[in-house]
Design a protein around this motif. Structure first.
Motif, PDB file in Angstrom:
ATOM      1  N   LEU A  64      50.759  28.080  39.727  1.00  8.50           N
ATOM      2  CA  LEU A  64      49.789  29.148  39.942  1.00  8.50           C
ATOM      3  C   LEU A  64      48.789  29.218  38.795  1.00  8.50           C
ATOM      4  N   LYS A  65      47.506  29.218  39.153  1.00  7.67           N
ATOM      5  CA  LYS A  65      46.440  29.390  38.176  1.00  7.67           C
ATOM      6  C   LYS A  65      45.656  30.640  38.548  1.00  7.67           C
ATOM      7  N   TYR A  66      45.240  31.370  37.514  1.00 12.70           N
ATOM      8  CA  TYR A  66      44.449  32.559  37.824  1.00 12.70           C
ATOM      9  C   TYR A  66      43.394  32.813  36.749  1.00 12.70           C
ATOM     10  N   LYS A  67      42.358  33.547  37.161  1.00 14.25           N
ATOM     11  CA  LYS A  67      41.290  33.964  36.265  1.00 14.25           C
ATOM     12  C   LYS A  67      41.232  35.490  36.250  1.00 14.25           C
ATOM     13  N   ILE A  68      40.822  36.041  35.129  1.00 22.75           N
ATOM     14  CA  ILE A  68      40.772  37.492  34.956  1.00 22.75           C
ATOM     15  C   ILE A  68      39.324  37.948  34.820  1.00 22.75           C
ATOM     16  N   LEU A  69      38.965  39.007  35.559  1.00 24.54           N
ATOM     17  CA  LEU A  69      37.621  39.557  35.494  1.00 24.54           C
ATOM     18  C   LEU A  69      37.706  41.079  35.457  1.00 24.54           C
ATOM     19  N   ASN A  70      37.056  41.687  34.483  1.00 23.04           N
ATOM     20  CA  ASN A  70      36.993  43.150  34.413  1.00 23.04           C
ATOM     21  C   ASN A  70      35.829  43.637  35.265  1.00 23.04           C
ATOM     22  N   ILE A  71      36.088  44.613  36.143  1.00 27.15           N
ATOM     23  CA  ILE A  71      35.068  45.098  37.068  1.00 27.15           C
ATOM     24  C   ILE A  71      34.857  46.591  36.867  1.00 27.15           C
TER      25      ILE A  71
END
Length: 278
Positions: A64-71
């Motif tokens: 599993l790969k993931y990216k983090i984004l603050n919204i």
């Protein structure tokens, strides 16, 4: 409030697993993407270490790969509209945003303004609850919607000719969103919403109680649900896994709440109970 978006690259099967697992640690909205799954959680609830622990058990099944984004909250509509698509439930109901065009007519049309609240019909628990509502007589009934999220279940109750619906949610943003959706669906005269738990609802027993929450909340508040339900009234429960069914049914029986109907979808469960007395 601000949110954190976690973008997973994964298979469709793993996306279903992630929705189940991450809902247990505070994630409240999910959108399937072309490459996997977008998961959303309030910034103050996000814990990266907790996230990594939750998904580590599946590393041997699929990397599993993931990216983090603050919204920021103000950008939520823009992010949601990129992925939000109409959903048809049971061939009779359509849930859509006001910017969607509809090509055919359905018996029930629910307009949900895309905001950061749980309940657009895309998740299995919500769609099962709506399908269960379509088979339950609401005409002239008093309905309580606990943990109303977007207000989708309240609106469906209104479309099913319920006389009065009162929703509640502990999330102020959900209360605001529900009120917007009530207005967009011309349900102001039927539906109201309060900020709080089931304890914030009137003590007057309802004919129907809707609770798409999770196992722990259902079990802890079951006594309060029962006290706010008429004899012969119905409770619709979802928000928990199939494996939790026996725990909920055992607890419900102590209050004279008996299983009438059930549905399952991708490891999620929905129950319709009737109050027949102990």
């Amino acid at each position: 409030m601000d949110y954190v978006e976690i973008s997973f690259t994964c298979s469709e099967e793993m996306a279903e697993i992630l929705m189940a697992e991450l809902s247990e640690i505070g994630f409240d909205s999910f959108v399937e993407s072309d490459n996997g799954l977008l998961c959303y959680i309030q910034s103050d609830l996000y814990d990266k270490d907790q996230l990594d622990v939750q998904i580590s058990r599946y590393g041997n099944i699929e990397p599993l790969k993931y990216k983090i984004l603050n919204i920021p909250k103000k950008n939520w509509n823009e992010e949601w509209e990129k992925s939000y698509k109409p959903i048809v439930i049971g061939d009779k109901a359509i849930v859509r945003a006001d910017f969607h065009e509809v090509e055919k007519t359905y018996d029930y049309e629910i307009i949900i303004t895309p905001k950061m609240s749980f309940g657009t019909g895309h998740h299995q628990t919500t769609s099962m609850m709506v399908r269960m509502q379509m088979g339950l007589n609401h005409k002239g009934k008093l309905v309580y919607d606990i943990g109303c999220g977007t207000g989708i279940l309240s609106i469906m109750a209104g479309l099913r000719d319920a006389k009065k619906i009162i929703g509640c949610d502990i999330d102020e943003w959900s209360v605001v969103n529900t009120r917007e959706n009530i207005q967009n669906n011309n349900m102001n005269e039927k539906i109201s919403v309060v900020h709080g738990t089931v304890q914030s609802l009137p003590e007057e027993p309802a004919d129907i109680l809707l609770a798409n929450i999770n196992k722990n909340i259902i079990l802890s508040e079951l006594e309060s649900y029962n006290s706010r339900l008429k004899e012969g009234g119905h409770i619709l429960f979802s928000g928990f896994y199939e494996r939790d069914t026996s725990d909920i049914l055992d607890a419900a029986k102590k209050f004279g709440l008996n299983l009438e109907k059930e549905a399952s979808e991708q490891n999620w469960k929905c129950l319709q109970l009737v109050k027949k007395g102990k």
